[in-house]
Scaffold this active site. Structure first.
Site, PDB file in Angstrom:
ATOM      1  N   HIS A 166      -6.551  -8.916   2.287  1.00 44.86           N
ATOM      2  CA  HIS A 166      -7.635  -8.121   1.706  1.00 44.86           C
ATOM      3  C   HIS A 166      -8.100  -7.104   2.749  1.00 44.86           C
ATOM      4  O   HIS A 166      -8.287  -7.457   3.916  1.00 44.86           O
ATOM      5  CB  HIS A 166      -8.787  -9.047   1.305  1.00 44.86           C
ATOM      6  CG  HIS A 166      -9.853  -8.327   0.546  1.00 44.86           C
ATOM      7  ND1 HIS A 166      -9.700  -7.972  -0.779  1.00 44.86           N
ATOM      8  CD2 HIS A 166     -11.051  -7.847   0.941  1.00 44.86           C
ATOM      9  CE1 HIS A 166     -10.780  -7.312  -1.162  1.00 44.86           C
ATOM     10  NE2 HIS A 166     -11.616  -7.230  -0.153  1.00 44.86           N
ATOM     11  N   GLU A 185      -2.993  -4.114   9.006  1.00 46.06           N
ATOM     12  CA  GLU A 185      -2.215  -4.963   8.083  1.00 46.06           C
ATOM     13  C   GLU A 185      -0.753  -5.026   8.505  1.00 46.06           C
ATOM     14  O   GLU A 185      -0.158  -6.107   8.567  1.00 46.06           O
ATOM     15  CB  GLU A 185      -2.330  -4.417   6.654  1.00 46.06           C
ATOM     16  CG  GLU A 185      -3.731  -4.554   6.105  1.00 46.06           C
ATOM     17  CD  GLU A 185      -3.875  -4.082   4.668  1.00 46.06           C
ATOM     18  OE1 GLU A 185      -4.759  -4.593   3.981  1.00 46.06           O
ATOM     19  OE2 GLU A 185      -3.109  -3.193   4.229  1.00 46.06           O
ATOM     20  N   GLY A 199       3.345  -0.611  -1.789  1.00 46.67           N
ATOM     21  CA  GLY A 199       4.243  -1.602  -1.197  1.00 46.67           C
ATOM     22  C   GLY A 199       4.549  -1.400   0.274  1.00 46.67           C
ATOM     23  O   GLY A 199       5.567  -1.877   0.769  1.00 46.67           O
ATOM     24  N   SER A 200       3.651  -0.705   0.995  1.00 49.21           N
ATOM     25  CA  SER A 200       3.938  -0.530   2.426  1.00 49.21           C
ATOM     26  C   SER A 200       3.922  -1.881   3.151  1.00 49.21           C
ATOM     27  O   SER A 200       4.731  -2.109   4.052  1.00 49.21           O
ATOM     28  CB  SER A 200       2.967   0.468   3.076  1.00 49.21           C
ATOM     29  OG  SER A 200       1.680  -0.073   3.183  1.00 49.21           O
ATOM     30  N   ASN A 201       3.036  -2.777   2.745  1.00 49.12           N
ATOM     31  CA  ASN A 201       3.040  -4.116   3.361  1.00 49.12           C
ATOM     32  C   ASN A 201       4.295  -4.889   2.972  1.00 49.12           C
ATOM     33  O   ASN A 201       4.871  -5.597   3.804  1.00 49.12           O
ATOM     34  CB  ASN A 201       1.793  -4.898   2.954  1.00 49.12           C
ATOM     35  CG  ASN A 201       0.579  -4.511   3.764  1.00 49.12           C
ATOM     36  OD1 ASN A 201       0.475  -4.877   4.930  1.00 49.12           O
ATOM     37  ND2 ASN A 201      -0.323  -3.741   3.169  1.00 49.12           N
TER      38      ASN A 201
HETATM   39  C1  GRF Z   1      -3.602  -3.223   1.144  1.00 49.95           C
HETATM   40  O1  GRF Z   1      -4.636  -2.510   1.741  1.00 49.95           O
HETATM   41  C2  GRF Z   1      -4.002  -4.652   0.900  1.00 49.95           C
HETATM   42  O2  GRF Z   1      -4.968  -5.124   1.773  1.00 49.95           O
HETATM   43  C3  GRF Z   1      -4.589  -4.609  -0.474  1.00 49.95           C
HETATM   44  O3  GRF Z   1      -3.849  -3.639  -1.163  1.00 49.95           O
HETATM   45  C4  GRF Z   1      -3.301  -2.706  -0.252  1.00 49.95           C
HETATM   46  C5  GRF Z   1      -1.834  -2.613  -0.524  1.00 49.95           C
HETATM   47  O4  GRF Z   1      -1.228  -1.577   0.196  1.00 49.95           O
HETATM   48  N1  GRF Z   1      -4.633  -5.926  -1.054  1.00 49.95           N
HETATM   49  P1  GRF Z   1       0.349  -1.399   0.145  1.00 49.95           P
HETATM   50  O5  GRF Z   1       0.749  -1.307  -1.314  1.00 49.95           O
HETATM   51  O6  GRF Z   1       0.965  -2.563   0.825  1.00 49.95           O
HETATM   52  O7  GRF Z   1       0.602  -0.105   0.864  1.00 49.95           O
END
Ligand code: GRF
Length: 189
Positions: free
Chosen positions: A104, A174, A12-14
């Site tokens: 992605h 990202e 969930g870093s994003n």
């Molecule tokens: C990211 O690299 C995204 O592109 C992919 O899954 C990963 C999720 O990373 N779909 P995080 O959980 O947000 O750290």
């Protein structure tokens, strides 16, 4: 003010970047996290950032109206997938037509599709001796990684890169671009 739900299955870093980004602005907010994974670290992040988190199982997700009811309750306008591993079912695609985006960790259409997630993607890129990789932000349709592409950004793949170092570079991209692109797309809808 638009209300965003972020769907995530893992770290969930994003999701965290998105929450923090929209906390600073006035036009949209991340008001709900949805996860399918009771062990996902995103649950802890959501707690720390004071965002409610909904855990759904596969039957509920695919066959019931619980999720839709919850999304309505939170008045969700826009859905952002951030490391969410299940295919989005038809009822959500219909309700949120052109309002669901995904990120992605590669340059689609290469290295996409079922099973192409996380380090699987980076390992395949390295095994094929690609010179570059990157990120793709795209609309979501009924197939894995096949919706219309909105944005791509490249990075070099160096001979010394491992799946882990490449993943780090890609996460950097990202975190830098996803919140801003989501903000733009969300404000246009
Ligand atoms: C990211 O690299 C995204 O592109 C992919 O899954 C990963 C999720 O990373 N779909 P995080 O959980 O947000 O750290």
């Amino acid at each position: 003010m638009k209300n965003i739900a972020v769907f995530a299955s893992g770290s969930g870093s994003n999701a965290q970047q998105l929450i923090e980004h929209f906390n600073k602005g006035a036009k949209a907010r991340v008001v709900l996290i949805v996860t399918n994974n009771p062990k996902a670290y995103v649950i802890e992040r959501a707690k720390q950032l004071n965002v409610p988190c909904l855990l759904v199982d596969k039957i509920e997700f695919e066959k019931s109206t619980r999720l839709l009811d919850e999304l309505k309750k939170f008045e969700i306008d826009f859905i952002v997938l951030a490391g969410f591993l299940w295919l989005v079912p038809d009822y959500l695609l219909k309700t949120y037509s052109d309002k669901i985006v995904n990120i992605h960790p590669a340059l689609l259409p290469k290295y996409g599709g079922k099973g192409m997630y996380g380090n699987n993607v980076h390992k395949a890129v390295i095994a094929n001796k690609e010179k570059e990789s990157g990120i793709t932000i795209h609309f979501v349709n009924g197939q894995y990684d096949e919706g219309k592409i909105i944005f791509q950004k490249k990075c070099n793949v160096d001979p010394v890169d491992t799946a882990e170092t490449l993943a780090e570079k890609i996460h950097g991209l990202e975190h830098k671009y996803y919140p801003a692109i989501v903000e733009k797309i969300c404000s246009e809808r």
